[in-house]
Design a protein around this motif. Sequence first.
Motif, PDB file in Angstrom:
ATOM      1  N   GLU A  66       0.852  -1.209   0.000  1.00  0.00           N
ATOM      2  CA  GLU A  66       0.000   0.000   0.000  1.00  0.00           C
ATOM      3  C   GLU A  66       0.885   1.255   0.000  1.00  0.00           C
ATOM      4  O   GLU A  66       0.647   2.209  -0.747  1.00  0.00           O
ATOM      5  CB  GLU A  66      -0.892   0.001   1.248  1.00  0.00           C
ATOM      6  CG  GLU A  66      -1.783   1.224   1.378  1.00  0.00           C
ATOM      7  CD  GLU A  66      -2.064   1.600   2.847  1.00  0.00           C
ATOM      8  OE1 GLU A  66      -1.407   1.064   3.755  1.00  0.00           O
ATOM      9  OE2 GLU A  66      -2.942   2.446   3.052  1.00  0.00           O
ATOM     10  N   THR A  67       1.969   1.200   0.784  1.00  0.00           N
ATOM     11  CA  THR A  67       2.887   2.357   0.851  1.00  0.00           C
ATOM     12  C   THR A  67       3.550   2.601  -0.503  1.00  0.00           C
ATOM     13  O   THR A  67       3.655   3.744  -0.968  1.00  0.00           O
ATOM     14  CB  THR A  67       3.951   2.103   1.938  1.00  0.00           C
ATOM     15  OG1 THR A  67       3.292   1.865   3.193  1.00  0.00           O
ATOM     16  CG2 THR A  67       4.907   3.276   2.062  1.00  0.00           C
ATOM     17  N   MET A  68       3.964   1.525  -1.142  1.00  0.00           N
ATOM     18  CA  MET A  68       4.633   1.641  -2.461  1.00  0.00           C
ATOM     19  C   MET A  68       3.682   2.276  -3.476  1.00  0.00           C
ATOM     20  O   MET A  68       4.043   3.202  -4.215  1.00  0.00           O
ATOM     21  CB  MET A  68       5.062   0.237  -2.873  1.00  0.00           C
ATOM     22  CG  MET A  68       5.431   0.080  -4.283  1.00  0.00           C
ATOM     23  SD  MET A  68       5.393  -1.675  -4.750  1.00  0.00           S
ATOM     24  CE  MET A  68       4.997  -1.445  -6.479  1.00  0.00           C
ATOM     25  N   ILE A  69       2.438   1.810  -3.464  1.00  0.00           N
ATOM     26  CA  ILE A  69       1.447   2.325  -4.438  1.00  0.00           C
ATOM     27  C   ILE A  69       1.102   3.793  -4.137  1.00  0.00           C
ATOM     28  O   ILE A  69       0.986   4.613  -5.060  1.00  0.00           O
ATOM     29  CB  ILE A  69       0.196   1.420  -4.429  1.00  0.00           C
ATOM     30  CG1 ILE A  69       0.552   0.046  -5.026  1.00  0.00           C
ATOM     31  CG2 ILE A  69      -0.971   2.057  -5.179  1.00  0.00           C
ATOM     32  CD1 ILE A  69      -0.457  -1.044  -4.735  1.00  0.00           C
ATOM     33  N   ARG A  70       0.997   4.118  -2.872  1.00  0.00           N
ATOM     34  CA  ARG A  70       0.757   5.535  -2.498  1.00  0.00           C
ATOM     35  C   ARG A  70       1.901   6.409  -2.991  1.00  0.00           C
ATOM     36  O   ARG A  70       1.695   7.513  -3.517  1.00  0.00           O
ATOM     37  CB  ARG A  70       0.616   5.663  -0.975  1.00  0.00           C
ATOM     38  CG  ARG A  70      -0.723   5.200  -0.421  1.00  0.00           C
ATOM     39  CD  ARG A  70      -0.755   5.258   1.114  1.00  0.00           C
ATOM     40  NE  ARG A  70      -0.290   6.546   1.575  1.00  0.00           N
ATOM     41  CZ  ARG A  70       0.503   6.686   2.662  1.00  0.00           C
ATOM     42  NH1 ARG A  70       0.896   5.625   3.353  1.00  0.00           N
ATOM     43  NH2 ARG A  70       0.900   7.878   3.046  1.00  0.00           N
ATOM     44  N   TYR A  71       3.132   5.916  -2.854  1.00  0.00           N
ATOM     45  CA  TYR A  71       4.300   6.694  -3.306  1.00  0.00           C
ATOM     46  C   TYR A  71       4.251   6.902  -4.811  1.00  0.00           C
ATOM     47  O   TYR A  71       4.480   8.001  -5.325  1.00  0.00           O
ATOM     48  CB  TYR A  71       5.584   5.972  -2.909  1.00  0.00           C
ATOM     49  CG  TYR A  71       6.861   6.708  -3.279  1.00  0.00           C
ATOM     50  CD1 TYR A  71       7.832   6.105  -4.078  1.00  0.00           C
ATOM     51  CD2 TYR A  71       7.090   8.019  -2.852  1.00  0.00           C
ATOM     52  CE1 TYR A  71       8.991   6.770  -4.428  1.00  0.00           C
ATOM     53  CE2 TYR A  71       8.257   8.699  -3.203  1.00  0.00           C
ATOM     54  CZ  TYR A  71       9.204   8.065  -3.990  1.00  0.00           C
ATOM     55  OH  TYR A  71      10.362   8.734  -4.348  1.00  0.00           O
ATOM     56  N   ALA A  72       3.877   5.842  -5.535  1.00  0.00           N
ATOM     57  CA  ALA A  72       3.811   5.927  -7.007  1.00  0.00           C
ATOM     58  C   ALA A  72       2.760   6.968  -7.429  1.00  0.00           C
ATOM     59  O   ALA A  72       2.908   7.650  -8.445  1.00  0.00           O
ATOM     60  CB  ALA A  72       3.477   4.569  -7.588  1.00  0.00           C
ATOM     61  N   LYS A  73       1.712   7.102  -6.598  1.00  0.00           N
ATOM     62  CA  LYS A  73       0.658   8.077  -6.937  1.00  0.00           C
ATOM     63  C   LYS A  73       1.082   9.508  -6.625  1.00  0.00           C
ATOM     64  O   LYS A  73       0.336  10.452  -6.870  1.00  0.00           O
ATOM     65  CB  LYS A  73      -0.618   7.749  -6.146  1.00  0.00           C
ATOM     66  CG  LYS A  73      -1.380   6.535  -6.675  1.00  0.00           C
ATOM     67  CD  LYS A  73      -2.586   6.249  -5.812  1.00  0.00           C
ATOM     68  CE  LYS A  73      -3.366   5.035  -6.303  1.00  0.00           C
ATOM     69  NZ  LYS A  73      -4.388   4.615  -5.304  1.00  0.00           N
ATOM     70  N   GLY A  74       2.254   9.632  -6.001  1.00  0.00           N
ATOM     71  CA  GLY A  74       2.756  10.976  -5.685  1.00  0.00           C
ATOM     72  C   GLY A  74       2.430  11.453  -4.287  1.00  0.00           C
ATOM     73  O   GLY A  74       2.696  12.605  -3.935  1.00  0.00           O
ATOM     74  N   GLU A  75       1.877  10.551  -3.454  1.00  0.00           N
ATOM     75  CA  GLU A  75       1.592  10.959  -2.065  1.00  0.00           C
ATOM     76  C   GLU A  75       2.891  11.101  -1.276  1.00  0.00           C
ATOM     77  O   GLU A  75       3.861  10.379  -1.546  1.00  0.00           O
ATOM     78  CB  GLU A  75       0.699   9.899  -1.382  1.00  0.00           C
ATOM     79  CG  GLU A  75      -0.729   9.861  -1.877  1.00  0.00           C
ATOM     80  CD  GLU A  75      -1.556   8.873  -1.058  1.00  0.00           C
ATOM     81  OE1 GLU A  75      -2.473   8.260  -1.634  1.00  0.00           O
ATOM     82  OE2 GLU A  75      -1.267   8.690   0.151  1.00  0.00           O
ATOM     83  N   ALA A  76       2.882  12.036  -0.316  1.00  0.00           N
ATOM     84  CA  ALA A  76       4.039  12.180   0.576  1.00  0.00           C
ATOM     85  C   ALA A  76       4.024  11.013   1.559  1.00  0.00           C
ATOM     86  O   ALA A  76       2.963  10.676   2.106  1.00  0.00           O
ATOM     87  CB  ALA A  76       3.955  13.504   1.333  1.00  0.00           C
ATOM     88  N   ILE A  77       5.164  10.390   1.772  1.00  0.00           N
ATOM     89  CA  ILE A  77       5.260   9.220   2.671  1.00  0.00           C
ATOM     90  C   ILE A  77       6.095   9.604   3.889  1.00  0.00           C
ATOM     91  O   ILE A  77       7.218  10.104   3.753  1.00  0.00           O
ATOM     92  CB  ILE A  77       5.920   8.024   1.955  1.00  0.00           C
ATOM     93  CG1 ILE A  77       5.175   7.688   0.645  1.00  0.00           C
ATOM     94  CG2 ILE A  77       5.977   6.809   2.889  1.00  0.00           C
ATOM     95  CD1 ILE A  77       3.737   7.247   0.804  1.00  0.00           C
ATOM     96  N   ASP A  78       5.550   9.376   5.069  1.00  0.00           N
ATOM     97  CA  ASP A  78       6.303   9.692   6.298  1.00  0.00           C
ATOM     98  C   ASP A  78       7.593   8.862   6.344  1.00  0.00           C
ATOM     99  O   ASP A  78       7.602   7.713   5.890  1.00  0.00           O
ATOM    100  CB  ASP A  78       5.456   9.370   7.539  1.00  0.00           C
ATOM    101  CG  ASP A  78       4.316  10.366   7.724  1.00  0.00           C
ATOM    102  OD1 ASP A  78       4.420  11.455   7.111  1.00  0.00           O
ATOM    103  OD2 ASP A  78       3.348  10.056   8.426  1.00  0.00           O
ATOM    104  N   PRO A  79       8.660   9.394   6.937  1.00  0.00           N
ATOM    105  CA  PRO A  79       9.943   8.668   6.989  1.00  0.00           C
ATOM    106  C   PRO A  79       9.911   7.409   7.847  1.00  0.00           C
ATOM    107  O   PRO A  79      10.707   6.491   7.664  1.00  0.00           O
ATOM    108  CB  PRO A  79      10.911   9.699   7.572  1.00  0.00           C
ATOM    109  CG  PRO A  79      10.056  10.725   8.216  1.00  0.00           C
ATOM    110  CD  PRO A  79       8.752  10.740   7.483  1.00  0.00           C
TER     111      PRO A  79
END
Length: 326
Positions: free
Chosen positions: A291-304
């Motif tokens: 889910e995190t990988m897909i969110r990143y691909a969509k351009g969402e900011a990901i917490d560290p």
Amino acid sequence: MTMISRRTFMLAATAVGALAVAGVAIAEVPKLAQKDTYKVGFAQTESNNPWRIAQTNSMKAEAEKLGFQLVYTDAAGSAAKQVADVNSMIAQGVDVIFLAPREEKPLIPAVMAAKKAGIPVILLDRSVDPSLAKAGEDYLTFIGSNFVEEGRRIAEWLVKNANGKSKIIELEGTTGSSPANDRKKGFDEAIQAAGGFEIVASQTGDFARDKGRQVAEALLQAHPDADIIYAHNDEMAMGAIAALEAAGKVPGKDVLVLSIDGGKEAVQAVVDGKIAAVVECNPRFGPKAFETMIRYAKGEAIDPILVNEDKFYDASNAAAELANAY
Ligand code: GZL
């Protein structure tokens, strides 16, 4: 102050300039294009215990559910092989790499090689030395438990429930791994602050059952007055229980056994009175990782850091919770 030659300075300035011109921002995690499917690497550290196997199965199941191609490697407990495994994934041109770094320092070259190759890395379950590689710059994020908090929670329970027991044998996880470093830090600092306890011995059992049993046997012989065993994971806790019973001691009565991971076997041991308390460290990473990988691909900011919530089991809830344990 170190003086550098004019030539060296000019060379360095040129290199940085070239990177900037090429648009390669040195401090940025490589992007991940939005696609229908991906080729995903998962570099596992080893498969020597139920926790590891549960983590791997969770990752494989999620990749299959999504229809993504998974390039899976098992470093069999070797940090050097894990670095080679990551380099192999880079050569195969994976889109993203999930990495469970066996130890905090040796896996830094792998993280940096992936970044240089333009492949984002997501750390699962274990982290790397933050002074050498940073989330949000060198890799995307760390998904896992707060190991310091896990150690602290065990200490907090012990302070309330020791009933006069005070001499602790600590069975540490894999030397140099972030869970071993931080579970020790969290527990030792809290026990120190509480006062009234003594860690009579602390030695690695490498997160392994048989090594944990052997180390517990040796330390119990060297410290016959020890009445608490704190194991950094269930495998070593179960090994310690075997050592106690071989020595004619009753776990839960003569010696309190404390653990982390919270697998079904350990929660059953709590029900049976052999383990006093265990903090869960859930290995089911698949859904959150992808889910995190897909969110990143969509351009969402990901917490560290994406912290997993850990349950806690003792005699008050183990029987009711047993069915839900992994
Ligand atoms: C924790 C994980 C540890 C488990 C052990 O996230 O790295 O490694 O606690 C496993 O059981 O070997």
